[in-house]
Motif scaffolding. Sequence first.
Motif, PDB file in Angstrom:
ATOM      1  N   HIS A 186       0.834  -1.204   0.000  1.00 15.86           N
ATOM      2  CA  HIS A 186       0.000   0.000   0.000  1.00 15.86           C
ATOM      3  C   HIS A 186       0.866   1.250   0.000  1.00 15.86           C
ATOM      4  CE1 HIS A 186      -2.801   3.020   1.849  1.00 15.86           C
ATOM      5  NE2 HIS A 186      -3.560   2.528   0.886  1.00 15.86           N
ATOM      6  N   ILE A 187       2.025   1.156   0.661  1.00 17.72           N
ATOM      7  CA  ILE A 187       3.053   2.200   0.519  1.00 17.72           C
ATOM      8  C   ILE A 187       4.337   1.500   0.078  1.00 17.72           C
ATOM      9  CG2 ILE A 187       2.126   3.945   2.078  1.00 17.72           C
ATOM     10  CD1 ILE A 187       3.763   2.796   4.326  1.00 17.72           C
ATOM     11  N   GLU A 188       4.965   2.017  -0.951  1.00 25.37           N
ATOM     12  CA  GLU A 188       6.121   1.345  -1.541  1.00 25.37           C
ATOM     13  C   GLU A 188       7.438   1.751  -0.881  1.00 25.37           C
ATOM     14  OE1 GLU A 188       6.176   1.818  -5.729  1.00 25.37           O
ATOM     15  OE2 GLU A 188       4.205   0.904  -6.037  1.00 25.37           O
ATOM     16  N   ALA A 189       7.523   2.987  -0.427  1.00 27.91           N
ATOM     17  CA  ALA A 189       8.785   3.477   0.141  1.00 27.91           C
ATOM     18  C   ALA A 189       8.848   3.224   1.645  1.00 27.91           C
ATOM     19  CB  ALA A 189       8.934   4.965  -0.143  1.00 27.91           C
ATOM     20  N   GLU A 190      10.046   3.081   2.152  1.00 29.19           N
ATOM     21  CA  GLU A 190      10.232   2.958   3.595  1.00 29.19           C
ATOM     22  C   GLU A 190       9.764   4.246   4.272  1.00 29.19           C
ATOM     23  OE1 GLU A 190      14.345   2.170   4.235  1.00 29.19           O
ATOM     24  OE2 GLU A 190      14.301   0.200   3.264  1.00 29.19           O
ATOM     25  N   PRO A 191       9.083   4.150   5.418  1.00 27.55           N
ATOM     26  CA  PRO A 191       8.645   5.372   6.102  1.00 27.55           C
ATOM     27  C   PRO A 191       9.834   6.222   6.513  1.00 27.55           C
ATOM     28  CG  PRO A 191       8.342   3.436   7.502  1.00 27.55           C
ATOM     29  CD  PRO A 191       8.713   2.936   6.151  1.00 27.55           C
ATOM     30  N   ASP A 192       9.659   7.540   6.503  1.00 24.97           N
ATOM     31  CA  ASP A 192      10.772   8.408   6.875  1.00 24.97           C
ATOM     32  C   ASP A 192      10.925   8.455   8.401  1.00 24.97           C
ATOM     33  OD1 ASP A 192       8.946  10.326   7.932  1.00 24.97           O
ATOM     34  OD2 ASP A 192       8.792  11.318   5.994  1.00 24.97           O
ATOM     35  N   HIS A 193      11.997   9.060   8.823  1.00 26.07           N
ATOM     36  CA  HIS A 193      12.342   9.085  10.245  1.00 26.07           C
ATOM     37  C   HIS A 193      11.235   9.711  11.088  1.00 26.07           C
ATOM     38  CE1 HIS A 193      14.703   9.501  13.896  1.00 26.07           C
ATOM     39  NE2 HIS A 193      14.439  10.792  13.905  1.00 26.07           N
ATOM     40  N   GLN A 194      10.686  10.830  10.637  1.00 25.51           N
ATOM     41  CA  GLN A 194       9.685  11.535  11.431  1.00 25.51           C
ATOM     42  C   GLN A 194       8.405  10.727  11.575  1.00 25.51           C
ATOM     43  OE1 GLN A 194      10.557  14.390  13.062  1.00 25.51           O
ATOM     44  NE2 GLN A 194       8.685  13.874  14.184  1.00 25.51           N
ATOM     45  N   GLU A 195       8.043  10.005  10.541  1.00 27.09           N
ATOM     46  CA  GLU A 195       6.835   9.178  10.608  1.00 27.09           C
ATOM     47  C   GLU A 195       7.001   8.075  11.650  1.00 27.09           C
ATOM     48  OE1 GLU A 195       3.687   7.031   7.544  1.00 27.09           O
ATOM     49  OE2 GLU A 195       5.671   7.633   6.828  1.00 27.09           O
ATOM     50  N   ILE A 196       8.179   7.489  11.691  1.00 33.31           N
ATOM     51  CA  ILE A 196       8.450   6.451  12.686  1.00 33.31           C
ATOM     52  C   ILE A 196       8.459   7.045  14.089  1.00 33.31           C
ATOM     53  CG2 ILE A 196      10.266   4.923  13.568  1.00 33.31           C
ATOM     54  CD1 ILE A 196      10.890   4.205  10.654  1.00 33.31           C
ATOM     55  N   VAL A 197       9.110   8.191  14.249  1.00 33.35           N
ATOM     56  CA  VAL A 197       9.160   8.863  15.552  1.00 33.35           C
ATOM     57  C   VAL A 197       7.749   9.173  16.049  1.00 33.35           C
ATOM     58  CG1 VAL A 197       9.788  11.032  16.696  1.00 33.35           C
ATOM     59  CG2 VAL A 197      11.477   9.827  15.294  1.00 33.35           C
ATOM     60  N   ASN A 198       6.899   9.676  15.175  1.00 31.95           N
ATOM     61  CA  ASN A 198       5.526  10.019  15.563  1.00 31.95           C
ATOM     62  C   ASN A 198       4.727   8.780  15.958  1.00 31.95           C
ATOM     63  OD1 ASN A 198       6.113  12.676  14.990  1.00 31.95           O
ATOM     64  ND2 ASN A 198       5.108  12.677  12.996  1.00 31.95           N
ATOM     65  N   THR A 199       4.873   7.715  15.178  1.00 34.53           N
ATOM     66  CA  THR A 199       4.133   6.477  15.450  1.00 34.53           C
ATOM     67  C   THR A 199       4.551   5.871  16.787  1.00 34.53           C
ATOM     68  OG1 THR A 199       3.922   6.008  13.086  1.00 34.53           O
ATOM     69  CG2 THR A 199       3.603   4.159  14.587  1.00 34.53           C
ATOM     70  N   VAL A 200       5.855   5.805  17.021  1.00 31.48           N
ATOM     71  CA  VAL A 200       6.353   5.217  18.263  1.00 31.48           C
ATOM     72  C   VAL A 200       6.035   6.122  19.455  1.00 31.48           C
ATOM     73  CG1 VAL A 200       8.421   4.445  19.510  1.00 31.48           C
ATOM     74  CG2 VAL A 200       8.131   3.879  17.093  1.00 31.48           C
TER      75      VAL A 200
END
Length: 229
Positions: A186-200
């Motif tokens: 559904h998303i092809e690219a690896e999530p960026d750093h900020q997206e991971i930081v926000n999710t965690v």
Amino acid sequence: MSTAASITQARSLAGEDPAKRRQILDGARDVFIQMGFDAASMNDVTRAAGVSKSTLYVYFRSKDELFHALICEERERYFEEIEKMFADTDHPVETLRLYGERLARKLTSNAVVRANRAVIGVAERMPELGAMFYEQGPERAIGMLANYLETATADGKLAVDDPRQAAMQFIELSMAGLFRRRLFGHIEAEPDHQEIVNTVGSALRVFMAAYGPKTKAEEHPTELAALDA
């Protein structure tokens, strides 16, 4: 030395050259990434690695064994890092933040997404491979995190009543909206750093609201209500 002894010694040394093993593993990784596990063959690996088929079979008896070796090698590096993180039970918020970000980054990476897809693709035909993949990866990660949560609770830093359940919850929360979307394309690219930081960060707020250390008042809500009245 007798001929039989010479043959025995030669066999004992077969498959023990680290450089040759590395050469084969690197070639196999390229093949599996480009072709997928099912489509790849041992002949493809020999060509990519630049070795003969007889040499390949000295080191790895099957494609399954080769694939398993690649996964295990990567996992051991990852689990060594995690083990060091979990040495600190005095600061669970920071430790869990680092762990969650490392986990989310790892599991949404191109290499790990491809490996998961490969295992899912053959799990119906080879359920033992799927079970082994889970036991040596996700199950091991759950166990390590559960042990950490249990220790942190014993030290009064957390209040976790079921460490295994809480470990699974934190892992799922840390990848919410990321891992499955990556797995199914559904998303092809690896999530960026900020997206991971926000999710965690969001995962950590939910987790600590449920399992943070309890105050005396929180442990006895009836007494607190009586005081308020």
